[in-house]
Design a protein around this motif. Sequence first.
Motif, PDB file in Angstrom:
ATOM      1  N   LEU A  32       0.821  -1.207   0.000  1.00  0.00           N
ATOM      2  CA  LEU A  32       0.000   0.000   0.000  1.00  0.00           C
ATOM      3  C   LEU A  32       0.856   1.258   0.000  1.00  0.00           C
ATOM      4  O   LEU A  32       0.550   2.227  -0.697  1.00  0.00           O
ATOM      5  CB  LEU A  32      -0.940  -0.009   1.204  1.00  0.00           C
ATOM      6  CG  LEU A  32      -1.996  -1.115   1.206  1.00  0.00           C
ATOM      7  CD1 LEU A  32      -2.648  -1.231   2.574  1.00  0.00           C
ATOM      8  CD2 LEU A  32      -3.023  -0.891   0.124  1.00  0.00           C
ATOM      9  N   SER A  35       2.369   1.714  -3.495  1.00  0.00           N
ATOM     10  CA  SER A  35       1.326   2.163  -4.411  1.00  0.00           C
ATOM     11  C   SER A  35       0.952   3.618  -4.157  1.00  0.00           C
ATOM     12  O   SER A  35       0.806   4.405  -5.098  1.00  0.00           O
ATOM     13  CB  SER A  35       0.085   1.279  -4.273  1.00  0.00           C
ATOM     14  OG  SER A  35       0.397  -0.040  -4.617  1.00  0.00           O
ATOM     15  N   GLU A  36       0.803   3.972  -2.898  1.00  0.00           N
ATOM     16  CA  GLU A  36       0.466   5.346  -2.525  1.00  0.00           C
ATOM     17  C   GLU A  36       1.530   6.319  -3.031  1.00  0.00           C
ATOM     18  O   GLU A  36       1.218   7.355  -3.617  1.00  0.00           O
ATOM     19  CB  GLU A  36       0.344   5.409  -1.000  1.00  0.00           C
ATOM     20  CG  GLU A  36      -0.129   6.704  -0.434  1.00  0.00           C
ATOM     21  CD  GLU A  36      -0.212   6.658   1.088  1.00  0.00           C
ATOM     22  OE1 GLU A  36      -0.413   7.728   1.670  1.00  0.00           O
ATOM     23  OE2 GLU A  36      -0.043   5.577   1.699  1.00  0.00           O
ATOM     24  N   THR A  37       2.792   5.977  -2.833  1.00  0.00           N
ATOM     25  CA  THR A  37       3.885   6.838  -3.282  1.00  0.00           C
ATOM     26  C   THR A  37       3.919   6.938  -4.800  1.00  0.00           C
ATOM     27  O   THR A  37       4.063   8.034  -5.352  1.00  0.00           O
ATOM     28  CB  THR A  37       5.230   6.307  -2.747  1.00  0.00           C
ATOM     29  OG1 THR A  37       5.174   6.295  -1.318  1.00  0.00           O
ATOM     30  CG2 THR A  37       6.391   7.167  -3.205  1.00  0.00           C
ATOM     31  N   ALA A  40       1.046   9.051  -6.085  1.00  0.00           N
ATOM     32  CA  ALA A  40       1.245  10.465  -5.768  1.00  0.00           C
ATOM     33  C   ALA A  40       2.277  11.113  -6.687  1.00  0.00           C
ATOM     34  O   ALA A  40       2.276  12.336  -6.852  1.00  0.00           O
ATOM     35  CB  ALA A  40       1.666  10.624  -4.309  1.00  0.00           C
ATOM     36  N   LEU A  72      -6.159   7.847  -2.725  1.00  0.00           N
ATOM     37  CA  LEU A  72      -5.041   7.975  -1.786  1.00  0.00           C
ATOM     38  C   LEU A  72      -5.531   7.932  -0.343  1.00  0.00           C
ATOM     39  O   LEU A  72      -4.867   7.356   0.522  1.00  0.00           O
ATOM     40  CB  LEU A  72      -4.240   9.244  -2.065  1.00  0.00           C
ATOM     41  CG  LEU A  72      -3.447   9.256  -3.365  1.00  0.00           C
ATOM     42  CD1 LEU A  72      -2.749  10.600  -3.568  1.00  0.00           C
ATOM     43  CD2 LEU A  72      -2.449   8.117  -3.424  1.00  0.00           C
ATOM     44  N   ASN A  73      -6.698   8.509  -0.079  1.00  0.00           N
ATOM     45  CA  ASN A  73      -7.271   8.441   1.277  1.00  0.00           C
ATOM     46  C   ASN A  73      -7.633   7.015   1.648  1.00  0.00           C
ATOM     47  O   ASN A  73      -7.447   6.593   2.786  1.00  0.00           O
ATOM     48  CB  ASN A  73      -8.499   9.349   1.386  1.00  0.00           C
ATOM     49  CG  ASN A  73      -8.117  10.810   1.462  1.00  0.00           C
ATOM     50  OD1 ASN A  73      -7.060  11.164   1.960  1.00  0.00           O
ATOM     51  ND2 ASN A  73      -8.985  11.661   0.940  1.00  0.00           N
ATOM     52  N   LEU A  75      -6.178   4.267   0.456  1.00  0.00           N
ATOM     53  CA  LEU A  75      -4.906   3.569   0.707  1.00  0.00           C
ATOM     54  C   LEU A  75      -4.358   3.923   2.080  1.00  0.00           C
ATOM     55  O   LEU A  75      -3.858   3.049   2.796  1.00  0.00           O
ATOM     56  CB  LEU A  75      -3.888   3.903  -0.380  1.00  0.00           C
ATOM     57  CG  LEU A  75      -4.177   3.347  -1.768  1.00  0.00           C
ATOM     58  CD1 LEU A  75      -3.101   3.800  -2.759  1.00  0.00           C
ATOM     59  CD2 LEU A  75      -4.283   1.840  -1.751  1.00  0.00           C
ATOM     60  N   LEU A  76      -4.436   5.190   2.458  1.00  0.00           N
ATOM     61  CA  LEU A  76      -3.957   5.618   3.773  1.00  0.00           C
ATOM     62  C   LEU A  76      -4.746   4.939   4.891  1.00  0.00           C
ATOM     63  O   LEU A  76      -4.165   4.470   5.868  1.00  0.00           O
ATOM     64  CB  LEU A  76      -4.055   7.142   3.899  1.00  0.00           C
ATOM     65  CG  LEU A  76      -3.701   7.725   5.263  1.00  0.00           C
ATOM     66  CD1 LEU A  76      -2.245   7.440   5.611  1.00  0.00           C
ATOM     67  CD2 LEU A  76      -3.980   9.220   5.268  1.00  0.00           C
ATOM     68  N   ARG A  79      -3.734   1.192   4.952  1.00  0.00           N
ATOM     69  CA  ARG A  79      -2.346   1.061   5.423  1.00  0.00           C
ATOM     70  C   ARG A  79      -2.266   1.315   6.924  1.00  0.00           C
ATOM     71  O   ARG A  79      -1.622   0.566   7.659  1.00  0.00           O
ATOM     72  CB  ARG A  79      -1.419   2.005   4.662  1.00  0.00           C
ATOM     73  CG  ARG A  79       0.046   1.816   5.038  1.00  0.00           C
ATOM     74  CD  ARG A  79       0.972   2.687   4.205  1.00  0.00           C
ATOM     75  NE  ARG A  79       0.627   4.086   4.190  1.00  0.00           N
ATOM     76  CZ  ARG A  79       0.932   4.951   5.164  1.00  0.00           C
ATOM     77  NH1 ARG A  79       1.586   4.543   6.238  1.00  0.00           N
ATOM     78  NH2 ARG A  79       0.577   6.214   5.066  1.00  0.00           N
ATOM     79  N   ARG A 125       8.420   2.888  -0.037  1.00  0.00           N
ATOM     80  CA  ARG A 125       8.294   4.221  -0.639  1.00  0.00           C
ATOM     81  C   ARG A 125       9.393   4.475  -1.665  1.00  0.00           C
ATOM     82  O   ARG A 125       9.147   5.092  -2.693  1.00  0.00           O
ATOM     83  CB  ARG A 125       8.278   5.287   0.439  1.00  0.00           C
ATOM     84  CG  ARG A 125       7.011   5.228   1.260  1.00  0.00           C
ATOM     85  CD  ARG A 125       6.916   6.394   2.225  1.00  0.00           C
ATOM     86  NE  ARG A 125       5.761   6.262   3.068  1.00  0.00           N
ATOM     87  CZ  ARG A 125       4.510   6.490   2.688  1.00  0.00           C
ATOM     88  NH1 ARG A 125       4.263   6.834   1.464  1.00  0.00           N
ATOM     89  NH2 ARG A 125       3.519   6.350   3.541  1.00  0.00           N
ATOM     90  N   VAL A 143      -6.763  -0.425  -6.834  1.00  0.00           N
ATOM     91  CA  VAL A 143      -6.953   0.834  -6.112  1.00  0.00           C
ATOM     92  C   VAL A 143      -8.307   1.442  -6.486  1.00  0.00           C
ATOM     93  O   VAL A 143      -9.031   1.942  -5.621  1.00  0.00           O
ATOM     94  CB  VAL A 143      -5.796   1.814  -6.395  1.00  0.00           C
ATOM     95  CG1 VAL A 143      -6.119   3.211  -5.901  1.00  0.00           C
ATOM     96  CG2 VAL A 143      -4.506   1.310  -5.749  1.00  0.00           C
TER      97      VAL A 143
END
Length: 187
Positions: A32, A35-37, A40, A72-73, A75-76, A79, A125, A143
Motif C-alpha cells: 500500500l 502504491s500510494e507513493t 502520488a 489515496l485516502n 490507501l492511507l 495502510r 516508498r 486501487v
Amino acid sequence: VTGVQTCALPISAGDIWSLVAAAILVLISALLGASETALAHISRRRAEDLVRDNRRGAARLEGVVAEAAGPLNVLLLIRTGSELLATTLVAVTCERRLGHAWEAVLVAAVGMVLIHYVVVGVGARTLGRQHADRVALLSAGWVLWLGRVLGPLTRVLIGIGSALIPGKVARDAGLTSEAELRDLVDL
C-alpha cells in the motif's frame, strides 16, 4: 522471575500465527505504501502519455489520477489499519511471552516502529518512487476497486475529522501532487 519463566515456555501455535499474520500485514502495508507513493508521483499528463503509449492498465491509472485524493485516502486508511493491527498482534504476543505489560509494549513498540520505518517508510516508498510508472500501472485496478468500496467510508471519516477541526476545509488546492506542479512548470 515470572517473566523469565514465561519466556522459557515453548512458543505456542497461537503466537506463531499471530506473528505470521503481523508479517503479512506489514507486507500489505508495504504494498500500500509503494502504491500510494507511486500514485502520488504520477501526474495527469504522465497518465495521459501512458494511455497514448497503450500501456496495460493506463486507462485505469488515468481514472485513479483524475480523482487522486479519494483513492489515496483509501490507501492511507487501509495502510494505517494494517500497521496498527500488525503492531497489536505483536504486542499481544510479546505480552504473553514476557508476562509484563510494560516490557511487552516497549519491545513491540520499538520493534514495530523500526520494522515499519525500514520496510514501509523507506523500502516500499523508495520502490514506489523509483518505479512509479510500473507500480502505479500494476496497482491502479485494485486501487480503483478499493476506492469504490471504501470511498464512502473515507468521506464520512474525513467529514467527521473536518467537523472536529474549526475553520474552512480546503476541498481542492488545484494541484493534487508535486508531479502536477512539475508538469505545470514544464509547460
